[in-house]
Design an enzyme around this catalytic site. Structure first.
Site, PDB file in Angstrom:
ATOM      1  N   ASP A 158       1.002  31.004 -96.832  1.00 28.70           N
ATOM      2  CA  ASP A 158       0.163  31.600 -97.875  1.00 28.70           C
ATOM      3  C   ASP A 158       0.895  32.637 -98.736  1.00 28.70           C
ATOM      4  OD1 ASP A 158       0.410  33.321 -95.720  1.00 28.70           O
ATOM      5  OD2 ASP A 158      -1.625  34.099 -95.886  1.00 28.70           O
ATOM      6  N   GLU A 175       8.092  41.341 -85.331  1.00 29.84           N
ATOM      7  CA  GLU A 175       9.384  41.135 -85.974  1.00 29.84           C
ATOM      8  C   GLU A 175      10.480  41.844 -85.181  1.00 29.84           C
ATOM      9  OE1 GLU A 175       6.579  42.019 -87.448  1.00 29.84           O
ATOM     10  OE2 GLU A 175       6.173  40.609 -89.090  1.00 29.84           O
TER      11      GLU A 175
END
Ligand code: UDP
Ligand code: UDP
Ligand code: MN
Ligand code: MN
Lengths: 251, 251
Positions: free
Chosen positions: A112, A197
């Site tokens: 997206d 992350e």
């Protein structure tokens, strides 16, 4: 080659998202798209879409375990999304590259977000891990690594700048070589919020080693856009009258 | 040539939207992009963006009068959006084509929708007005013209199917010739809700004359996607501490 790993899941806007993303990727030379469905099987929507896309691709799938999956109504920061799928992409890369050391880059691209073409030219020359700003993320206009004398010295972020790597998934790329020589590096779905992350990057690199791109991290070349969930009120009302849309027409 | 008229306005996601839209258009042969800013002047963000886009384009602007403009908090169905901008695009086309009768098609493409490449191949052969389904619109999976024996006989829509043309802006294209021979045809910003498309099409064509595309209107090739407005909570908090994002960095 740039290997782009994209987790994706079935929902009303899925084909639309994959369509516009594929147009961006069609304009990037030497790109290989690794699409990983969050599903117990490959869907025909994604299979058909990929085979007509004109892109070089690999189609994988792995379902997020039910207890890890965000439930309807959960706030979206509760659980990380796309974790098993990114790890499955890494697994495929390691398996496929067992016997050779191809010069390539790995990037994690959610379905997206919005990517400029320039972004891919920046990441193409990654030695170990390259980084750059991400727009419209974390409640900020942008987040970015702050660079002094050519090195990343800290991070501009609205939340816990002390995290090891306060970077969005869209804000870094890794050389394939580094992925291969660190066979244990993966995303930890149990990492606390905002540390996903970091859970991957910590085993690969230090802050000092990061390679700043996009004009020393002063240009926004990728945006963390999100697409509205379409309302289906009238569809439901029409369905009750037997006048719903034809389920055989793919959207 | 396919002339695509796109209204656009300044907001956080504008550059991201224009970026992914431009990637789609770069893959369409013979496309000329008419970008009309809802603004009293051309902005440098859009000017710079267009000049680096690699597309053939015309950059126009016209501000929506204040009383016509949706206010923060208004429900978005209250007033039509992009009306003056589309009319400005039509004005430019008529002025530019005063002395020739170019074989071309006109399409109205909002900056936040998603367009397949196939869509443009379908509309390229429009004689007068061509039509096709639109996905994720009007509270439905899709809206579409219903075709029997090669003719449009009615419309599948969740709301007032009796409107003259219950079609979304993304669901039709018009031949340039038809636009030129009907110099008065334009969008009426005062049309009641849901009648904006009809206000334009009524002066050009009848339902019987519509040319069904996309496999007799059985394929969804365009999606009425909408992009979430990004939250800026942390940005505001950081600003108060003097730690906001650099306004000189364009997002
Ligand atoms: O149940 C899910 C939800 C999301 N995703 C994918 O994971 C990535 C990140 O999800 P999302 O964009 O919803 O996260 P956010 O925008 O909130 O960061 C996207 O590529 C999604 O398609 C997934 O595979 N399964
Ligand atoms: O104040 C505005 C709001 C919207 N638009 C443009 O008009 C079109 C339709 O607007 P939007 O996508 O917001 O409408 P919706 O998705 O609700 O149909 C888009 O190209 C917008 O960029 C505009 O020019 N001025
Ligand atoms: Mn996302
Ligand atoms: Mn829209």
């Amino acid at each position: 080659t740039i290997y782009v790993i994209t987790p994706t899941y079935t929902r009303l806007v899925q084909k639309a998202e994959l369509t516009r993303l594929s147009h961006t990727f069609l304009l990037v030379p030497q790109l290989h798209w690794i699409v990983v469905e969050d599903s117990p099987h490959k869907t025909s929507l994604v299979s058909d879409f990929l085979s007509h896309s004109g892109l070089a691709f690999t189609h994988l799938h792995v379902a997020t375990p039910r207890e890890r999956k965000l439930q309807e109504g959960d706030p979206n920061w509760l659980k990380p999304r796309g974790v098993e799928q990114r790890n499955e992409g890494l697994r495929w890369l390691r398996e496929t590259n067992r016997n050779r050391a191809e010069d390539a880059v790995v990037y994690f691209a959610d379905d997206d977000n919005t990517y400029s073409l320039q972004l891919f030219e920046e990441m193409r020359w990654t030695q170990r891990v390259s980084v750059w700003p991400v727009g419209l993320v974390g409640g900020m206009r942008y987040e970015r690594p702050v660079v002094e004398q050519g090195r990343v010295v800290r991070f501009h972020t609205g939340w816990r700048p002390s995290r090891p790597f306060p970077l969005d998934m869209a804000g870094f790329a890794v050389s394939l070589r580094l992925v291969l020589v660190n066979p244990e590096a993966r995303f930890d779905g149990d990492a606390p919020m905002g540390f996903l992350e970091s859970s991957f990057l910590q085993s690969l690199v230090t802050m000092e080693e990061l390679e700043p791109k996009a004009d020393m991290c002063t240009k926004v070349l990728v945006w963390h856009t999100r697409t509205e969930k379409p309302k289906m009120k009238r569809e439901e009302a029409m369905l009750k009258q037997g006048l719903g849309s034809d389920p055989a027409i793919e959207v």
